[in-house]
Design a protein around this motif. Structure first.
Motif, PDB file in Angstrom:
ATOM      1  N   LEU A  14     -16.054   4.122 -50.708  1.00  0.00           N
ATOM      2  CA  LEU A  14     -17.509   3.748 -50.046  1.00  0.00           C
ATOM      3  C   LEU A  14     -17.252   2.604 -49.082  1.00  0.00           C
ATOM      4  O   LEU A  14     -18.052   2.724 -48.005  1.00  0.00           O
ATOM      5  CB  LEU A  14     -18.631   3.729 -50.989  1.00  0.00           C
ATOM      6  CG  LEU A  14     -18.707   4.917 -52.015  1.00  0.00           C
ATOM      7  CD1 LEU A  14     -19.721   4.719 -52.989  1.00  0.00           C
ATOM      8  CD2 LEU A  14     -18.993   6.014 -51.059  1.00  0.00           C
ATOM      9  N   GLN A  15     -16.747   1.652 -49.461  1.00  0.00           N
ATOM     10  CA  GLN A  15     -16.489   0.586 -48.318  1.00  0.00           C
ATOM     11  C   GLN A  15     -15.744   0.833 -47.173  1.00  0.00           C
ATOM     12  O   GLN A  15     -16.124   0.531 -46.000  1.00  0.00           O
ATOM     13  CB  GLN A  15     -15.882  -0.528 -49.102  1.00  0.00           C
ATOM     14  CG  GLN A  15     -16.656  -1.253 -50.152  1.00  0.00           C
ATOM     15  CD  GLN A  15     -15.915  -2.167 -50.978  1.00  0.00           C
ATOM     16  OE1 GLN A  15     -14.531  -2.751 -50.475  1.00  0.00           O
ATOM     17  NE2 GLN A  15     -16.221  -2.712 -52.174  1.00  0.00           N
ATOM     18  N   TRP A  16     -14.699   1.867 -47.397  1.00  0.00           N
ATOM     19  CA  TRP A  16     -13.894   2.451 -46.411  1.00  0.00           C
ATOM     20  C   TRP A  16     -14.809   3.316 -45.387  1.00  0.00           C
ATOM     21  O   TRP A  16     -14.766   3.432 -44.263  1.00  0.00           O
ATOM     22  CB  TRP A  16     -12.729   3.263 -46.981  1.00  0.00           C
ATOM     23  CG  TRP A  16     -12.272   4.325 -45.962  1.00  0.00           C
ATOM     24  CD1 TRP A  16     -12.790   5.402 -45.713  1.00  0.00           C
ATOM     25  CD2 TRP A  16     -11.240   4.118 -45.278  1.00  0.00           C
ATOM     26  NE1 TRP A  16     -12.179   6.287 -44.741  1.00  0.00           N
ATOM     27  CE2 TRP A  16     -11.224   5.329 -44.420  1.00  0.00           C
ATOM     28  CE3 TRP A  16     -10.242   3.311 -45.065  1.00  0.00           C
ATOM     29  CZ2 TRP A  16      -9.847   5.547 -43.414  1.00  0.00           C
ATOM     30  CZ3 TRP A  16      -9.180   3.357 -44.001  1.00  0.00           C
ATOM     31  CH2 TRP A  16      -9.177   4.615 -43.347  1.00  0.00           C
ATOM     32  N   GLU A  17     -15.676   4.132 -46.017  1.00  0.00           N
ATOM     33  CA  GLU A  17     -16.507   5.017 -45.360  1.00  0.00           C
ATOM     34  C   GLU A  17     -17.281   4.378 -44.210  1.00  0.00           C
ATOM     35  O   GLU A  17     -17.409   4.783 -43.225  1.00  0.00           O
ATOM     36  CB  GLU A  17     -17.290   5.958 -46.441  1.00  0.00           C
ATOM     37  CG  GLU A  17     -16.687   6.781 -47.188  1.00  0.00           C
ATOM     38  CD  GLU A  17     -16.185   8.104 -46.372  1.00  0.00           C
ATOM     39  OE1 GLU A  17     -16.657   8.270 -45.365  1.00  0.00           O
ATOM     40  OE2 GLU A  17     -15.699   8.998 -47.166  1.00  0.00           O
ATOM     41  N   ALA A  18     -17.794   3.173 -45.000  1.00  0.00           N
ATOM     42  CA  ALA A  18     -19.014   2.459 -44.083  1.00  0.00           C
ATOM     43  C   ALA A  18     -18.126   1.937 -42.854  1.00  0.00           C
ATOM     44  O   ALA A  18     -18.718   1.897 -41.762  1.00  0.00           O
ATOM     45  CB  ALA A  18     -19.550   1.442 -44.831  1.00  0.00           C
ATOM     46  N   ALA A  19     -17.004   1.243 -43.144  1.00  0.00           N
ATOM     47  CA  ALA A  19     -16.350   0.707 -42.175  1.00  0.00           C
ATOM     48  C   ALA A  19     -15.740   1.711 -41.123  1.00  0.00           C
ATOM     49  O   ALA A  19     -15.790   1.630 -40.011  1.00  0.00           O
ATOM     50  CB  ALA A  19     -14.942  -0.167 -42.442  1.00  0.00           C
ATOM     51  N   PHE A  20     -15.334   3.059 -41.826  1.00  0.00           N
ATOM     52  CA  PHE A  20     -14.656   3.958 -40.817  1.00  0.00           C
ATOM     53  C   PHE A  20     -15.911   4.317 -39.708  1.00  0.00           C
ATOM     54  O   PHE A  20     -15.607   4.788 -38.766  1.00  0.00           O
ATOM     55  CB  PHE A  20     -14.014   5.154 -41.607  1.00  0.00           C
ATOM     56  CG  PHE A  20     -13.416   6.104 -40.732  1.00  0.00           C
ATOM     57  CD1 PHE A  20     -12.306   5.752 -39.793  1.00  0.00           C
ATOM     58  CD2 PHE A  20     -13.518   7.235 -41.102  1.00  0.00           C
ATOM     59  CE1 PHE A  20     -11.802   6.820 -39.125  1.00  0.00           C
ATOM     60  CE2 PHE A  20     -12.836   8.591 -40.386  1.00  0.00           C
ATOM     61  CZ  PHE A  20     -11.874   8.010 -39.351  1.00  0.00           C
ATOM     62  N   SER A  21     -17.119   4.784 -40.564  1.00  0.00           N
ATOM     63  CA  SER A  21     -18.163   5.378 -39.744  1.00  0.00           C
ATOM     64  C   SER A  21     -18.599   4.322 -38.634  1.00  0.00           C
ATOM     65  O   SER A  21     -18.830   4.862 -37.533  1.00  0.00           O
ATOM     66  CB  SER A  21     -19.345   5.690 -40.628  1.00  0.00           C
ATOM     67  OG  SER A  21     -20.600   6.166 -39.927  1.00  0.00           O
TER      68      SER A  21
END
Length: 253
Positions: free
Chosen positions: A120-127
């Motif tokens: 979920l941390q990845w998802e936020a950064a990638f978005s």
């Protein structure tokens, strides 16, 4: 123009099967790979008329992305620019005059969702990364995004609701990304198509029964949609537990 994306689940393994035949037959301007599972120098590919770009994981035999393209990019970048996310070779971005091409292998949340917080941390950064790129010019995102967005995107939704790739948190992250001005191109063309999957477990004869998941995507900026002609899955092509996926567009520079 033709774009192909394929999680090969180990490029060295699929090279011993059918990779070069598939690559030649598809004859795409852009051929994006995920889960190459190799380091620099471990394969030497002779691909005439293609530029080759690689992003390797630090861990041997793990993750990794590559893009082979007939069109030389203006710039090439690896990762998100965030150290904790950039050690696994998961993102490779090519810049062109009219668009960015982003090839991604999203982290798996793993059994019992033990890596969900990282995911979920990845998802936020990638978005945020994609949104920043899209503020400059449209994007085409492809890859194994490790999520079946809706119930139609996997054979058995109910028993998988708390499993990696179909948790409510991962599905919400995809919904939130699309809301930022992006479109899942396959569902744009085939909103109600069932039995359309891109990954099948090696267990339980899943592929022969078509008990699969659609977790591989071409996603584009809404502004590019008028130039997108088709988005397909290619389940007849074997060699990996994923099948290649295809995007066709007008000529882009």
């Amino acid at each position: 123009m033709k774009f192909i994306s394929w999680n090969v689940n180990g490029l060295r393994a699929v090279l011993k099967k059918n990779f070069l035949e598939v690559f030649t037959a598809l004859d795409a301007e852009f051929f994006c790979l995920q889960e190459t599972k190799l380091q620099a120098g471990q394969v030497a590919l002779d691909l005439p008329n293609y530029y080759q770009y690689w992003n390797y994981a630090q861990k041997k035999g793990y993750s990794g992305t590559a893009i082979f393209t007939k069109k030389k990019p203006l710039t090439v970048s690896k990762g998100l620019g965030i150290t904790e996310f950039d050690q696994e070779g998961r993102v490779l971005t090519l810049e062109y005059e009219d668009f960015y091409l982003v090839n991604c292998y999203t982290p798996n949340s793993q059994d019992k969702l033990k890596r969900l917080d990282f995911r979920l941390q990845w998802e936020a950064a990638f978005s945020d990364y994609l949104t920043d790129l899209a503020s400059q010019k449209p994007i085409i995102l492809c890859g194994d995004l490790n999520v079946a967005h809706n119930e139609i995107d996997l054979k058995n939704p109910k028993p998988n609701q708390k499993n990696a790739g179909f948790s409510i948190q991962e599905r919400q992250a995809m919904t939130a990304l699309l809301a930022r001005g992006f479109t899942d191109t396959f569902r744009h063309f085939y909103p109600d198509k069932t039995g359309a999957y891109s990954w099948w477990s090696y267990r339980f004869n899943a592929r022969s029964r078509n008990a699969g998941w659609r977790i591989d995507y071409f996603i584009c900026s809404n502004a590019l949609l008028p130039q997108v002609k088709d988005s397909q899955l290619l389940p007849e092509i074997l060699g990996s537990d994923h099948c290649p996926i295809l995007l066709e567009t007008d000529e882009l520079n």
